[in-house]
Design a protein around this motif. Sequence first.
Motif, short mmCIF file in Angstrom:
data_model
loop_
_atom_site.label_atom_id
_atom_site.label_comp_id
_atom_site.label_asym_id
_atom_site.label_seq_id
_atom_site.Cartn_x
_atom_site.Cartn_y
_atom_site.Cartn_z
N ARG A 1 0.81 -1.22 0.00
CA ARG A 1 0.00 0.00 0.00
C ARG A 1 0.85 1.27 0.00
O ARG A 1 0.32 2.36 -0.20
CB ARG A 1 -0.95 0.00 1.19
CG ARG A 1 -0.25 0.10 2.52
CD ARG A 1 -1.26 0.14 3.64
NE ARG A 1 -0.55 0.15 4.91
CZ ARG A 1 -1.08 -0.18 6.07
NH1 ARG A 1 -2.35 -0.55 6.12
NH2 ARG A 1 -0.37 -0.15 7.17
N ASP A 2 2.15 1.12 0.24
CA ASP A 2 3.03 2.27 0.34
C ASP A 2 3.61 2.62 -1.04
O ASP A 2 4.35 1.84 -1.62
CB ASP A 2 4.16 1.93 1.31
CG ASP A 2 5.16 3.06 1.47
OD1 ASP A 2 4.95 4.13 0.87
OD2 ASP A 2 6.15 2.85 2.20
N SER A 3 3.24 3.80 -1.56
CA SER A 3 3.72 4.14 -2.90
C SER A 3 5.19 4.55 -2.89
O SER A 3 5.77 4.82 -3.94
CB SER A 3 2.87 5.27 -3.49
OG SER A 3 2.99 6.41 -2.66
N GLU A 4 5.80 4.57 -1.71
CA GLU A 4 7.21 4.93 -1.60
C GLU A 4 8.06 3.71 -1.23
O GLU A 4 9.26 3.86 -0.97
CB GLU A 4 7.41 5.97 -0.49
CG GLU A 4 6.55 7.22 -0.61
CD GLU A 4 7.18 8.22 -1.55
OE1 GLU A 4 8.28 8.69 -1.24
OE2 GLU A 4 6.57 8.50 -2.60
N ALA A 5 7.44 2.55 -1.14
CA ALA A 5 8.18 1.38 -0.65
C ALA A 5 9.42 1.14 -1.50
O ALA A 5 9.40 1.29 -2.73
CB ALA A 5 7.29 0.14 -0.64
N ASN A 6 10.48 0.74 -0.81
CA ASN A 6 11.76 0.43 -1.46
C ASN A 6 11.68 -0.58 -2.60
O ASN A 6 12.43 -0.52 -3.55
CB ASN A 6 12.66 -0.24 -0.41
CG ASN A 6 13.80 0.64 -0.03
OD1 ASN A 6 14.26 1.40 -0.89
ND2 ASN A 6 14.21 0.57 1.20
N ILE A 7 10.77 -1.51 -2.45
CA ILE A 7 10.67 -2.61 -3.40
C ILE A 7 10.38 -2.09 -4.81
O ILE A 7 10.75 -2.70 -5.80
CB ILE A 7 9.59 -3.64 -2.95
CG1 ILE A 7 9.53 -4.85 -3.87
CG2 ILE A 7 8.20 -3.01 -2.88
CD1 ILE A 7 10.11 -6.07 -3.30
N LEU A 8 9.78 -0.90 -4.88
CA LEU A 8 9.41 -0.35 -6.19
C LEU A 8 10.64 -0.05 -7.05
O LEU A 8 10.56 -0.04 -8.28
CB LEU A 8 8.56 0.92 -6.02
CG LEU A 8 7.22 0.67 -5.31
CD1 LEU A 8 6.44 1.94 -5.14
CD2 LEU A 8 6.40 -0.36 -6.07
N ALA A 9 11.79 0.13 -6.41
CA ALA A 9 13.01 0.38 -7.18
C ALA A 9 13.38 -0.84 -8.02
O ALA A 9 14.07 -0.73 -9.02
CB ALA A 9 14.16 0.71 -6.23
N LEU A 10 12.90 -2.00 -7.58
CA LEU A 10 13.29 -3.23 -8.26
C LEU A 10 12.12 -3.88 -9.00
O LEU A 10 12.30 -4.77 -9.83
CB LEU A 10 13.82 -4.21 -7.20
CG LEU A 10 15.01 -5.08 -7.55
CD1 LEU A 10 16.20 -4.21 -7.92
CD2 LEU A 10 15.38 -5.97 -6.37
N ALA A 11 10.90 -3.42 -8.68
CA ALA A 11 9.73 -4.10 -9.22
C ALA A 11 9.49 -3.76 -10.69
O ALA A 11 9.80 -2.66 -11.14
CB ALA A 11 8.50 -3.74 -8.39
N ASP A 12 8.97 -4.72 -11.44
CA ASP A 12 8.57 -4.48 -12.82
C ASP A 12 7.10 -4.07 -12.89
O ASP A 12 6.67 -3.43 -13.83
CB ASP A 12 8.76 -5.75 -13.65
CG ASP A 12 10.19 -6.23 -13.60
OD1 ASP A 12 11.02 -5.66 -14.31
OD2 ASP A 12 10.48 -7.14 -12.80
#
Lengths: 331, 271
Positions: free
Chosen positions: A295-306
């Motif tokens: 739910r976090d639009s700033e989560a770290n995982i987004l740097a790696l997610a496709d």
Amino acid sequence: MAEVWTIAESEGGRLKEVSFELLARGRALSDELGVPLASVVLTNEIESHELERLAWYGADTIYVAQDPNLHPFTVASHAALLTALVGHHAPQIILAAATTTGRTLLPYLAVKLGCGLTADCTALAIEEGTGNLLQIRPAIGGNIMATIKSPDHRPQMATIRPRSTPLGEPDEKRRATVRAIDVPTDVHDPVQVLGLRPFGDQSASIENASVVVAGGKGLKRRDNFTLVENLASSLGGEVGASRDAVDRGWASYPHQVGLSGKTITPELYVAVGISGAIQHLAGIKTAKTIVSINRDSEANILALADFAIIGDLFGIIPVLLRRLEERRKIQ
Amino acid sequence: MHIIVPIKQVPQSSDVKMDPVTGTMIRSARSSVLNPLDLYALEAALLLKERHGGTVTAVTMGPPSALQILKEALSMGSDRAIHLTDRLFGGGDTYATSYVLAKAIEKIGTFDLIITGERATDGDTAQVGPGIAAWLDLALATYVSTITASNGTHLTVERLIEEGYQRVQVELPALLTVVKEIAIPRLPTLRGKKRAMATVIETWDAASIEADRTKIGLKGSPTRVVKIETPKVARSCEAHHADGDEATLAAVDRLLDFLEERNLLKGVSHG
Ligand SMILES: Cc1cc2nc3c(=O)[nH]c(=O)nc-3n(C[C@H](O)[C@H](O)[C@H](O)COP(=O)(O)OP(=O)(O)OC[C@H]3O[C@@H](n4cnc5c(N)ncnc54)[C@H](O)[C@@H]3O)c2cc1C
Ligand SMILES: Nc1ncnc2c1ncn2[C@@H]1O[C@H](COP(=O)(O)O)[C@@H](O)[C@H]1O
């Protein structure tokens, strides 16, 4: 014409997939160097059809040692055999899988042979001019890529991360020379294998899974973790977990992904309620496709997610499960 | 039971910086810690000592600042600490490092067991433990998750491997590398900290362990780092917000199409 070697792994008379991945790597190196490629099989039993398949996937020579003492793997007997075999044939490169077996055998063997070894490579190349093997690997939790060579020692040795190599097309017309190796009977092995206790829960072999669905602290409670388990099973995958989820007892340690858990290279990694701490990302840097549900639009995982769905997982996963179920019915 | 635990000082992972000019790693001593995976090795050793009596010796090869992690090992309950430090050791790869540790262990003399961490979080190689076993011709069990039994001559342990938990019996003296599941590391106690302060940490150099100069440091290392790069994250993320039922459904359907495009829904049809 010193050969390139790959160390095959087998179970119950069949070769493991990673044996063919190593051949794909080895074949590319052999072709570039213009030398033969050999695969070494140390096992208690092997079907002859399996040896044919080694040829189809690129082996020119197959060295086979068959003996009840060679399986399950123990390091002393395998290393003794290989030390003798290397002494006899002087290969220039030895590749093994970065599995618990390869990562036990090769460092032991490297010391016995007085050679360099690079762990867990994800890419290999031949250096122009010198013909040295360039071994490329992630280090520091995947934050850097190091290129390593071993210019003055032979064989050059490396373990290769499983699933980091696409399989080549098998050529069923290819044939290889099979050479049986004698197994010395006088090796004292100070380690005896007593038995195997397979994982009690769902298969925890996430390192071999092509799809892994992992859950983190965002799941909030053990009961909710079934959402992750159900999603894994409807995608035909295995269950992974962040350290926080493992520490809370929602999944057992063999499921832990990351720095102090497993490093995996699935085709698809789905992270559910996982923030993507640097230690977690260390385990999935080489996954082919990463999907995040958080739910976090700033989560770290987004740097790696496709692909990311940003929102409440408790609203999203049930819809996803329903849509997957509908799809299966249609098919 | 005399147990030796080789431990390593590593940079705190979030603190690693690259020198943009030389491309090498900048390690600041301040942000260095005891390799977190070595805490499990220490804990396993301390538990065995509590059960069977004996001593635990912590040993590290590293720069002067590595003294700090030996103090930590002492304050957790180790009895003895040895610091292998010499400029000649610098730049060693896993071959050279395992050689130095093996020579130091030979100098320590009799022991029953060596326990190392599964791997160090900086190099990530997991090679030093098996390397030491090879130099010293010891029984080797890697990825050990439980020590189920021990008598004076053998240990029975479980190894966490791809297929499950493998039970093996190892002859002593042996070397184990352990995974996180083995134990929960204790915290240093106040008493331990006091003891650590009172304990003299021994310092050994290349000469005192009679190391062959051709096998140590950068010169003694078969491998060479040619290049270090920071990989660029090439992924571009397609993100969809799922606010409300309609948006959720749209996002989910888009995800399924995305997976289909990448041929990742193969597992679905088999159920
Ligand atoms: C030495 C060391 C080694 C470590 N090794 C590992 C390791 O191997 N593996 C590992 O995973 N960690 C490891 N860690 C821990 C790591 O630093 C993180 O603490 C951990 O990964 C966090 O787990 P998490 O993502 O599940 O939890 P959190 O960081 O708490 O993230 C939870 C996420 O869930 C999301 N969320 C919450 N509720 C919802 C909801 N209703 N819907 C959608 N999203 C929601 C939040 O936005 C958040 O992003 C290690 C740490 C250290 C110091
Ligand atoms: N310099 C060192 N000094 C002492 N122990 C070490 C050193 N390097 C590695 N080790 C030990 O070997 C294990 C594996 O390290 P590595 O092979 O570097 O991943 C670590 O967990 C330590 O127990």
